[in-house]
Design a protein around this motif. Structure first.
Motif, PDB file in Angstrom:
ATOM      1  N   THR A  17       0.848  -1.188   0.000  1.00 12.17           N
ATOM      2  CA  THR A  17       0.000   0.000   0.000  1.00 12.17           C
ATOM      3  C   THR A  17       0.881   1.234   0.000  1.00 12.17           C
ATOM      4  N   LEU A  18       0.568   2.173  -0.893  1.00 14.65           N
ATOM      5  CA  LEU A  18       1.351   3.397  -1.017  1.00 14.65           C
ATOM      6  C   LEU A  18       0.415   4.587  -0.882  1.00 14.65           C
ATOM      7  N   ASN A  19       0.716   5.483   0.056  1.00 12.89           N
ATOM      8  CA  ASN A  19      -0.088   6.684   0.274  1.00 12.89           C
ATOM      9  C   ASN A  19       0.708   7.902  -0.189  1.00 12.89           C
ATOM     10  N   LEU A  20       0.186   8.597  -1.190  1.00 13.52           N
ATOM     11  CA  LEU A  20       0.838   9.793  -1.706  1.00 13.52           C
ATOM     12  C   LEU A  20       0.151  11.031  -1.155  1.00 13.52           C
ATOM     13  N   GLU A  21       0.949  12.032  -0.799  1.00 16.19           N
ATOM     14  CA  GLU A  21       0.443  13.241  -0.162  1.00 16.19           C
ATOM     15  C   GLU A  21       0.343  14.388  -1.158  1.00 16.19           C
TER      16      GLU A  21
END
Length: 198
Positions: A5-9
């Motif tokens: 899982t990758l969370n980009l801001e």
């Protein structure tokens, strides 16, 4: 198959973030799912000589394709404020508005090297800024993993300003909090403590 899982801001470049992740961590796989929105999209439509660029609040509908250390090949579809759907080959210059969450499927051979979380260091840079360039070179020279936030629109600028309280660049964030500018980073390097950013 393993997943990541990758969370980009806000302000992060969707294309560049995936390319750097795959290159830095030597990962290969494909996008299983995505949710989020963009402040700017850049994509190549079939048969067109130049990429299409859009700005505004753009909802991501799908992102399909592959990531590998050699590069990314992704197709993006999105919706504008009038619920018109656009899409094409994802290009650099596609920036996150409020956030984008991705689920990646990783090839078994590379999954063992997958990161357990995002890079600790984020570097927000203005194109053409010499101190931004120096900060990036310093991090690369010391091998400190980092994510680049390219400030190329008002919305990205405002998102960075909200996080740091400042209007000058580069802006360096560590574990999500504002750390300082190039001077602070250089002082950490000169003191021999830059390894603390790993």
């Amino acid at each position: 198959m393993d997943t990541l899982t990758l969370n980009l801001e806000p302000g992060q470049d969707l294309h560049q973030s995936l390319h750097l992740l795959a290159s830095d961590q030597q990962l290969s796989g494909f996008v299983l799912g995505v949710v989020g929105d963009l402040s700017q999209a850049c994509f190549q439509c079939p048969g067109q000589p130049q990429p299409t660029r859009m700005q505004g609040v753009l909802e991501v509908i799908t992102l399909n394709g592959t990531v590998s250390p050699q590069g990314v090949h992704l197709h993006l579809s999105l919706s504008d404020g009038a619920c018109q759907v656009w899409g094409g080959h994802l290009e650099a210059g596609t920036t996150v508005h409020k956030g984008v969450q991705l689920l990646l499927g990783l090839d078994a051979a590379t999954a063992q090297t997958a990161p357990t979380s995002q890079e600790r260091v984020e570097l927000a840079v203005l194109p053409g800024c010499p101190f931004c360039h120096r900060a990036r070179q310093l991090l690369e020279r010391q091998g400190i993993p980092h994510t680049i936030i390219s400030v190329e629109s008002d919305s990205v600028f405002e998102a960075c300003q909200k996080r740091s309280g400042l209007r000058v660049f580069p802006q360096i964030f560590v574990d999500g909090d504002y750390f300082g500018d190039y001077t602070a980073l250089n002082q950490l390097d000169q003191s021999g403590q830059i390894e603390s950013l790993r």
